[in-house]
Motif scaffolding. Structure first.
Motif, PDB file in Angstrom:
ATOM      1  N   GLN A 207       1.098  -1.250  -0.081  1.00 48.57           N
ATOM      2  CA  GLN A 207      -0.605  -0.486  -0.580  1.00 48.57           C
ATOM      3  C   GLN A 207       0.434   0.797   0.302  1.00 48.57           C
ATOM      4  OE1 GLN A 207      -3.220   0.035  -0.238  1.00 48.57           O
ATOM      5  NE2 GLN A 207      -3.425  -1.839  -0.785  1.00 48.57           N
ATOM      6  N   ALA A 208       2.007   1.383   0.593  1.00 49.14           N
ATOM      7  CA  ALA A 208       2.936   2.630   0.905  1.00 49.14           C
ATOM      8  C   ALA A 208       3.408   3.059  -0.547  1.00 49.14           C
ATOM      9  CB  ALA A 208       4.195   2.346   1.842  1.00 49.14           C
ATOM     10  N   ASN A 209       3.855   1.520  -1.158  1.00 48.03           N
ATOM     11  CA  ASN A 209       4.368   1.708  -2.480  1.00 48.03           C
ATOM     12  C   ASN A 209       3.833   2.167  -3.122  1.00 48.03           C
ATOM     13  OD1 ASN A 209       5.858   1.405  -4.968  1.00 48.03           O
ATOM     14  ND2 ASN A 209       5.928  -0.977  -4.711  1.00 48.03           N
ATOM     15  N   ILE A 210       2.317   1.889  -3.274  1.00 44.18           N
ATOM     16  CA  ILE A 210       1.155   2.566  -4.805  1.00 44.18           C
ATOM     17  C   ILE A 210       1.370   3.641  -3.983  1.00 44.18           C
ATOM     18  CG2 ILE A 210      -1.516   2.390  -4.558  1.00 44.18           C
ATOM     19  CD1 ILE A 210      -0.963  -1.067  -4.616  1.00 44.18           C
ATOM     20  N   LEU A 211       1.171   4.391  -2.521  1.00 45.27           N
ATOM     21  CA  LEU A 211       1.030   5.765  -2.055  1.00 45.27           C
ATOM     22  C   LEU A 211       2.263   6.110  -2.684  1.00 45.27           C
ATOM     23  CD1 LEU A 211      -0.785   4.829   0.820  1.00 45.27           C
ATOM     24  CD2 LEU A 211      -2.428   6.362  -0.394  1.00 45.27           C
ATOM     25  N   ALA A 212       3.386   5.835  -2.900  1.00 47.88           N
ATOM     26  CA  ALA A 212       4.358   6.944  -3.242  1.00 47.88           C
ATOM     27  C   ALA A 212       4.408   6.958  -4.526  1.00 47.88           C
ATOM     28  CB  ALA A 212       5.846   6.179  -2.302  1.00 47.88           C
ATOM     29  N   TYR A 213       3.740   5.869  -5.373  1.00 53.42           N
ATOM     30  CA  TYR A 213       3.956   6.135  -7.087  1.00 53.42           C
ATOM     31  C   TYR A 213       2.398   7.259  -7.082  1.00 53.42           C
ATOM     32  CZ  TYR A 213       6.645   2.851  -8.766  1.00 53.42           C
ATOM     33  OH  TYR A 213       8.337   2.245  -8.893  1.00 53.42           O
ATOM     34  N   ASP A 214       1.768   7.412  -6.311  1.00 53.08           N
ATOM     35  CA  ASP A 214       0.178   8.182  -6.669  1.00 53.08           C
ATOM     36  C   ASP A 214       0.395   9.335  -6.406  1.00 53.08           C
ATOM     37  OD1 ASP A 214      -2.754   9.438  -6.637  1.00 53.08           O
ATOM     38  OD2 ASP A 214      -1.859   9.245  -4.435  1.00 53.08           O
ATOM     39  N   ILE A 215       1.409  10.005  -5.477  1.00 51.12           N
ATOM     40  CA  ILE A 215       1.800  10.945  -5.349  1.00 51.12           C
ATOM     41  C   ILE A 215       3.058  11.705  -6.541  1.00 51.12           C
ATOM     42  CG2 ILE A 215       3.687  10.989  -3.370  1.00 51.12           C
ATOM     43  CD1 ILE A 215       1.106  14.028  -3.281  1.00 51.12           C
ATOM     44  N   LEU A 216       3.979  10.650  -6.867  1.00 52.51           N
ATOM     45  CA  LEU A 216       4.941  11.323  -7.556  1.00 52.51           C
ATOM     46  C   LEU A 216       4.279  11.178  -8.892  1.00 52.51           C
ATOM     47  CD1 LEU A 216       7.456   8.889  -6.869  1.00 52.51           C
ATOM     48  CD2 LEU A 216       7.857  11.170  -6.532  1.00 52.51           C
ATOM     49  N   ASP A 217       2.778  10.450  -9.389  1.00 57.37           N
ATOM     50  CA  ASP A 217       1.802  10.955 -11.200  1.00 57.37           C
ATOM     51  C   ASP A 217       1.696  11.866 -10.602  1.00 57.37           C
ATOM     52  OD1 ASP A 217       2.907   8.201 -11.874  1.00 57.37           O
ATOM     53  OD2 ASP A 217       1.085   6.856 -10.918  1.00 57.37           O
ATOM     54  N   ARG A 218       1.423  12.330  -9.023  1.00 56.45           N
ATOM     55  CA  ARG A 218       0.828  14.073  -9.150  1.00 56.45           C
ATOM     56  C   ARG A 218       1.542  15.081  -9.143  1.00 56.45           C
ATOM     57  NH1 ARG A 218      -4.237  14.022  -4.752  1.00 56.45           N
ATOM     58  NH2 ARG A 218      -4.213  11.801  -5.256  1.00 56.45           N
ATOM     59  N   VAL A 219       2.830  14.550  -9.277  1.00 56.60           N
ATOM     60  CA  VAL A 219       3.992  15.795  -8.730  1.00 56.60           C
ATOM     61  C   VAL A 219       4.068  15.716 -10.699  1.00 56.60           C
ATOM     62  CG1 VAL A 219       6.097  16.148  -8.899  1.00 56.60           C
ATOM     63  CG2 VAL A 219       4.605  15.622  -6.383  1.00 56.60           C
ATOM     64  N   ARG A 220       4.045  14.824 -10.825  1.00 56.53           N
ATOM     65  CA  ARG A 220       4.562  14.607 -12.177  1.00 56.53           C
ATOM     66  C   ARG A 220       4.195  15.297 -13.366  1.00 56.53           C
ATOM     67  NH1 ARG A 220       6.301   9.341 -11.347  1.00 56.53           N
ATOM     68  NH2 ARG A 220       8.564   9.546 -11.908  1.00 56.53           N
ATOM     69  N   ILE A 221       2.277  15.431 -13.086  1.00 52.49           N
ATOM     70  CA  ILE A 221       0.924  15.598 -14.103  1.00 52.49           C
ATOM     71  C   ILE A 221       1.371  17.365 -13.736  1.00 52.49           C
ATOM     72  CG2 ILE A 221      -1.012  16.840 -14.138  1.00 52.49           C
ATOM     73  CD1 ILE A 221      -1.755  13.081 -13.076  1.00 52.49           C
ATOM     74  N   ASN A 222       1.827  18.662 -12.652  1.00 50.21           N
ATOM     75  CA  ASN A 222       2.046  19.133 -11.666  1.00 50.21           C
ATOM     76  C   ASN A 222       2.955  19.237 -12.346  1.00 50.21           C
ATOM     77  OD1 ASN A 222       1.494  21.664 -11.703  1.00 50.21           O
ATOM     78  ND2 ASN A 222       0.606  21.538  -9.828  1.00 50.21           N
TER      79      ASN A 222
END
Length: 144
Positions: free
Chosen positions: A49-64
Motif C-alpha cells: 500500500q505504501a508503494n502504491i501511495l508513493a507512486y500516487d503522489i509522484l504521478d501527481r507531481v509529474r502531472i503538475n
C-alpha cells in the motif's frame, strides 16, 4: 503350577500420553507458524500500500511538473490548507495515507533538479492487531 502368558492387547497409558504430548506440541507449533505467517502477510500488504501511495503522489507531481517545488512536505508537518493544485494534492495524499495505513505520515522532498523523494512511515501491528513499537518505513526516490 500353571503359567499362563497373556498377550498384550491395546496401548499402554504411557504410550497414549506420549502420543498426546507429541500431537499437542505439533499443533501449538502449527498455530504459532500460522500466526507469524499472518503477521508477515499483513506487513507485506502495508508495504505494498505504501508503494502504491508513493507512486500516487509522484504521478501527481509529474502531472503538475512546472510546480515541482510546491510539493515539498515535511514529516509531521500540518496538512496544507489548499488553494493550489499542489497543496490540494498533498492534502488529499496525506488523508489517503492516514486512511490506508495505521498511524501513518508522509513526506515529499523535491529539489531544483526535479529529483523527488517520497517517505512514508506507519505503525506496524502485531498478529493480534495491536500497534507495536515497530515503525514501518518506505522511501522512494525518482527523477521527475
Amino acid at each position: 503350577m500353571h503359567n499362563t502368558i497373556y498377550n498384550q492387547r491395546g496401548a499402554g497409558l504411557i504410550e497414549v500420553l506420549v502420543t498426546v504430548l507429541i500431537l499437542g506440541t505439533s499443533l501449538l507449533a502449527l498455530a504459532a507458524l500460522q500466526s507469524k505467517s499472518l503477521q508477515y502477510n499483513h506487513s507485506a500488504y502495508l508495504r505494498s500500500q505504501a508503494n502504491i501511495l508513493a507512486y500516487d503522489i509522484l504521478d501527481r507531481v509529474r502531472i503538475n511538473r512546472k510546480n515541482v517545488g510546491s510539493y515539498n512536505q515535511k514529516m509531521d508537518a500540518a496538512k496544507p490548507a489548499g488553494g493550489t493544485v499542489a497543496s490540494n494534492d498533498i492534502r488529499d495524499w496525506l488523508t489517503t495515507i492516514e486512511t490506508m495505513l495505521p498511524g501513518a505520515d508522509g513526506a515529499v522532498t523535491c529539489d531544483a533538479n526535479s529529483l523527488c523523494t517520497v517517505e512514508i512511515q506507519w505503525a506496524e501491528q502485531s498478529s493480534s492487531g495491536e500497534k507495536t513499537e515497530e515503525q514501518g518505513s518506505f522511501v522512494y526516490t525518482t527523477q521527475i
